[in-house]
Write an enzyme that holds these catalytic residues in place. Sequence first.
Site, PDB file in Angstrom:
ATOM      1  N   ILE A 111       0.736  -1.308   0.123  1.00  0.00           N
ATOM      2  CA  ILE A 111      -0.071  -0.094   0.035  1.00  0.00           C
ATOM      3  C   ILE A 111       0.985   1.257   0.026  1.00  0.00           C
ATOM      4  CG2 ILE A 111      -0.241   0.138   2.423  1.00  0.00           C
ATOM      5  CD1 ILE A 111      -3.121   0.897   2.044  1.00  0.00           C
ATOM      6  N   LYS A 112       2.048   1.397   0.608  1.00  0.00           N
ATOM      7  CA  LYS A 112       2.879   2.352   0.590  1.00  0.00           C
ATOM      8  C   LYS A 112       3.283   2.885  -0.729  1.00  0.00           C
ATOM      9  CE  LYS A 112       7.248  -0.254   1.056  1.00  0.00           C
ATOM     10  NZ  LYS A 112       8.282  -0.610   2.349  1.00  0.00           N
ATOM     11  N   GLY A 113       3.402   1.833  -1.851  1.00  0.00           N
ATOM     12  CA  GLY A 113       3.552   2.172  -3.049  1.00  0.00           C
ATOM     13  C   GLY A 113       4.899   2.886  -3.428  1.00  0.00           C
TER      14      GLY A 113
END
Length: 236
Positions: A111-113
């Site tokens: 999710i941090k990408g």
Amino acid sequence: MVQLSFTLPMPHSKVAEGAAAQLANKMGMDPALVVHAKAMGPDFTFFVVYGRVNHLIDVSKVEVVERDFPLLTPKEVNAAVKRALRRRLVVVGACIGTDAHTVGIDAIMNIKGFAGEKGLEYYREVKVVNLGAQVSVPQLVARARAEKADAVLVSQVVTQRDAHILNTKEMSAAFREAYPADRRPVLIAGGPRFDEAMAGELGVDRVFARGTTPGEVASYLVDQIVTRRATRKTGV
């Protein structure tokens, strides 16, 4: 004017600096100026050389892989998946073989990408299964079948003895053997040492090189999977 950096197997000295200038000169830099030299242990020296080159470049002969799909926002990706599949899109990712470098796969999947974009875990209509590092090809195929994966993402960083190429070819061959052609997941390979034009040679649907963002991958998956589904329905 260009700047070039390299390391020579020589202790740092005036002779080593002269050797660096001579090497750069033989590579076409004239004049070649050594602007930085630093010892790398007792037996090696790192150099930065600056100078002029006169080689001609024919831009018309440059071959690149252009993006042939639209970039979508996360909202557009979610809407397209929900509309076309009526379920979550399943993506399985891993670093295969002995490769233990998960930075690339994590940047796309977690999710941090990367580069200010959220990873695939952020997309409500995408189910992400990140298997991590040092996953064998049989393990990857088995998990993809168990999860009914729509797409498989493989990241490769280690390049010694062309390990990234051999591993990816092994992976693509295994999936082609395990699945009927019309049921095989979309296969994607990514890593900083891949050439985007290598997809056909590697047996994958797409190669993403360094700098790829999660949004590009998500947009490509939507384009490919929605297109495949529509093609199967119409028989065209």
